[in-house]
Design an enzyme around this catalytic site. Structure first.
Site, PDB file in Angstrom:
ATOM      1  N   LYS A 102       0.859  -1.193   0.000  1.00 46.14           N
ATOM      2  CA  LYS A 102       0.000   0.000   0.000  1.00 46.14           C
ATOM      3  C   LYS A 102       0.886   1.230   0.000  1.00 46.14           C
ATOM      4  CE  LYS A 102      -4.498   0.943   0.312  1.00 46.14           C
ATOM      5  NZ  LYS A 102      -5.597   0.118  -0.199  1.00 46.14           N
ATOM      6  N   ASP A 142      -6.680   4.412  -4.803  1.00 44.62           N
ATOM      7  CA  ASP A 142      -7.313   4.260  -3.492  1.00 44.62           C
ATOM      8  C   ASP A 142      -7.952   5.616  -3.198  1.00 44.62           C
ATOM      9  OD1 ASP A 142      -7.533   2.306  -1.133  1.00 44.62           O
ATOM     10  OD2 ASP A 142      -6.856   4.104  -0.127  1.00 44.62           O
TER      11      ASP A 142
HETATM   12  P1  NAD Z   1     -14.457   7.296  -2.294  1.00 44.69           P
HETATM   13  O1  NAD Z   1     -13.472   8.357  -1.975  1.00 44.69           O
HETATM   14  O2  NAD Z   1     -14.927   7.110  -3.709  1.00 44.69           O
HETATM   15  O3  NAD Z   1     -15.787   7.458  -1.399  1.00 44.69           O
HETATM   16  C1  NAD Z   1     -15.778   7.606  -0.003  1.00 44.69           C
HETATM   17  C2  NAD Z   1     -17.173   7.986   0.455  1.00 44.69           C
HETATM   18  O4  NAD Z   1     -17.158   8.083   1.875  1.00 44.69           O
HETATM   19  C3  NAD Z   1     -17.667   9.354  -0.045  1.00 44.69           C
HETATM   20  O5  NAD Z   1     -19.046   9.275  -0.311  1.00 44.69           O
HETATM   21  C4  NAD Z   1     -17.409  10.280   1.144  1.00 44.69           C
HETATM   22  O6  NAD Z   1     -18.282  11.405   1.157  1.00 44.69           O
HETATM   23  C5  NAD Z   1     -17.724   9.328   2.282  1.00 44.69           C
HETATM   24  N1  NAD Z   1     -17.126   9.738   3.538  1.00 44.69           N
HETATM   25  C6  NAD Z   1     -15.904  10.282   3.774  1.00 44.69           C
HETATM   26  N2  NAD Z   1     -15.752  10.536   5.083  1.00 44.69           N
HETATM   27  C7  NAD Z   1     -16.884  10.132   5.684  1.00 44.69           C
HETATM   28  C8  NAD Z   1     -17.336  10.128   7.023  1.00 44.69           C
HETATM   29  N3  NAD Z   1     -16.575  10.619   8.024  1.00 44.69           N
HETATM   30  N4  NAD Z   1     -18.554   9.619   7.278  1.00 44.69           N
HETATM   31  C9  NAD Z   1     -19.330   9.131   6.274  1.00 44.69           C
HETATM   32  N5  NAD Z   1     -18.969   9.125   4.990  1.00 44.69           N
HETATM   33  C10 NAD Z   1     -17.767   9.627   4.710  1.00 44.69           C
HETATM   34  O7  NAD Z   1     -13.802   5.943  -1.740  1.00 44.69           O
HETATM   35  P2  NAD Z   1     -14.130   4.452  -2.179  1.00 44.69           P
HETATM   36  O8  NAD Z   1     -13.185   4.055  -3.260  1.00 44.69           O
HETATM   37  O9  NAD Z   1     -15.605   4.294  -2.376  1.00 44.69           O
HETATM   38  O10 NAD Z   1     -13.655   3.661  -0.868  1.00 44.69           O
HETATM   39  C11 NAD Z   1     -14.478   3.561   0.287  1.00 44.69           C
HETATM   40  C12 NAD Z   1     -13.880   2.538   1.230  1.00 44.69           C
HETATM   41  O11 NAD Z   1     -13.748   1.286   0.562  1.00 44.69           O
HETATM   42  C13 NAD Z   1     -12.458   2.866   1.757  1.00 44.69           C
HETATM   43  O12 NAD Z   1     -12.339   2.345   3.050  1.00 44.69           O
HETATM   44  C14 NAD Z   1     -11.562   2.097   0.793  1.00 44.69           C
HETATM   45  O13 NAD Z   1     -10.294   1.826   1.359  1.00 44.69           O
HETATM   46  C15 NAD Z   1     -12.403   0.839   0.622  1.00 44.69           C
HETATM   47  N6  NAD Z   1     -12.099   0.068  -0.560  1.00 44.69           N
HETATM   48  C16 NAD Z   1     -12.184   0.614  -1.802  1.00 44.69           C
HETATM   49  C17 NAD Z   1     -11.913  -0.155  -2.918  1.00 44.69           C
HETATM   50  C18 NAD Z   1     -12.080   0.386  -4.305  1.00 44.69           C
HETATM   51  O14 NAD Z   1     -11.990  -0.406  -5.262  1.00 44.69           O
HETATM   52  N7  NAD Z   1     -12.345   1.659  -4.497  1.00 44.69           N
HETATM   53  C19 NAD Z   1     -11.518  -1.502  -2.767  1.00 44.69           C
HETATM   54  C20 NAD Z   1     -11.450  -2.043  -1.483  1.00 44.69           C
HETATM   55  C21 NAD Z   1     -11.747  -1.251  -0.386  1.00 44.69           C
END
Ligand code: NAD
Length: 398
Positions: A102, A142
């Protein structure tokens, strides 16, 4: 609430269950390498600024390091270490031939122009060039990075090493060798598990689902669950939550006022709670109020170890992040395979292989649970640690 301490507590619990030997446990608690850079970037006003950046390479026993690059002001080494370790576990849970890594840059991307972000990404690619590569370490998007950053990274890497290497990153734009289906993959992979989860907690027919976070992962999951006829009773983003027992069409969420708090969403009346935002959301206190029968962890590290105990005591099924959100890295792997073989798969092929992989991993986790006992998280860790330890042992010990 140190994510790395939490990750090590999860590993310790699995180690006890499986009676892991102390030597292997110690190896699994230490990364192979930690790269720390101070990236120097020319700002639009002509000044130079330095940005701390990290890449943690956890374990490559099962294949090249794999994991995203995150841009955020709150990035710190412990967080990157935790995420890197979880990637090693996750790739082993779904049985794809990759290790864990990471990276992150301490930066507020909202305060940067697009040109500054491009120069920052190119500086990171030059610094990382000796340490990454299709057969060595494969970054991906990410938090606050996307296909755009991967395109810049790929271009700078190829210029630095002087050859074409589309497999150096995944999550790329289609035009540069990205995969169909990658965008939806994490949400879709979680959705692929939903029917089984509902059966396990005795929900017959359609479910009431609450989704925290409406970014890439949360929005795709909500869209797919809504299209399948389930009722989305709550959605939130960083601005707040919308709770509506009559159901929310995810397409309208952004336009509807959403002022309820995150804790109201996390404890609302629903069958399945889907944290899909950030780490450390379900604390022990929140866990006491969770009304859902199951928690499907699409975010990384949303539940604290103390909360895990409360949920277990209360009989709430937790489908752990290292299984539930592994759809993203699985389709990243498919993208990498397409790059290495110069093939292009159809979206149907990607989606169907993703579903097969998620269901096979679920079956493997349940088999580990039947054999070793414990929670689904502990079983997923036991499964992964067994697979990593087997690969480490097969490499010999002198
Ligand atoms: P993103 O940045 O696209 O979306 C994040 C969302 O969370 C947004 O809607 C944001 O407004 C919201 N958010 C931020 N802070 C917040 C808070 N304090 N309370 C509530 N909502 C809040 O990110 P993503 O790619 O959708 O990733 C989300 C999670 O999934 C992360 O933990 C990431 O590590 C995990 N993840 C993502 C992927 C991927 O393929 N994108 C894969 C595995 C895990």
């Amino acid at each position: 609430m140190n994510a790395f301490d939490n990750a090590m507590k999860q590993l310790d619990r699995a180690a006890v269950l499986m009676q892991l030997d102390p030597k292997t446990l110690a190896k699994l608690k230490t990364p192979d390498a930690i790269h720390h850079f101070e990236l120097e970037v020319k700002m639009d006003d002509g000044s130079m600024r330095k940005f701390p950046a990290y890449r943690v390479q956890w374990n490559r026993a099962r294949g090249p390091y794999k994991g995203g690059l995150r841009y955020a002001p709150v990035v710190d080494l412990d967080e990157v270490k935790a995420l890197s370790f979880w990637m090693a576990i996750k790739t082993a849970v779904v049985g794809i031939p990759l290790g864990g890594g990471k990276g992150g840059v301490v930066v507020d991307p909202k305060s940067m122009s697009v040109a500054e972000l491009e120069r920052l990404t190119r500086a990171f690619a030059r610094a990382l060039a000796p340490h990454v590569g299709p057969e060595l370490d494969v970054p991906a998007p990410d938090m606050n990075t996307s296909g755009r950053e991967m395109g810049w990274f790929l271009d700078e890497y190829e210029k630095t090493v002087g050859r074409s290497a589309p497999g150096v990153v995944t999550g790329k734009p289609l035009a540069l060798g990205g995969s169909l289906g990658r965008d939806a993959a994490t949400g879709r992979g979680g959705f692929d598990l939903l029917d089984d989860v509902l059966k396990r907690v005795g929900v017959t027919g359609k479910a009431r689902i609450a989704v925290q976070g409406f970014g890439n992962v949360g929005s795709w999951f909500a869209k797919l669950a809504h299209a399948a006829g389930h009722t989305i009773v709550a959605i939130s983003d960083s601005k707040g939550a919308l709770i509506d027992a009559d159901g929310i069409d995810p397409a309208t969420f952004k336009d509807r006022p959403h002022h309820a708090s995150q804790s109201e969403l996390l404890t609302c009346d629903c069958d399945v709670l889907v944290p899909a935002a950030i780490e450390n959301q379900i604390t022990a206190d929140v866990a006491k109020g969770v009304k859902a029968k199951a928690v499907l962890e699409l975010a990384n590290g949303p539940t604290l170890p103390e909360a895990d105990l409360v949920l277990e005591e209360r009989g709430v099924l937790v489908v752990p992040d290292v299984l539930a959100n592994a759809g993203g890295v699985t389709v990243s792997y498919f993208e990498w395979v397409q790059n290495m073989t110069r093939e292009t798969w159809t979206e149907e092929r990607v989606d169907s292989k993703l579903k097969d992989t998620m269901l096979a991993a679920l079956a493997d986790v349940l088999a580990a649970k039947a054999r070793y006992g414990g929670t689904m998280r502990e079983a997923a860790f036991v499964l992964a640690v067994n697979r990593i330890a087997e690969a480490m042992n097969a490499r010999g010990s002198v």
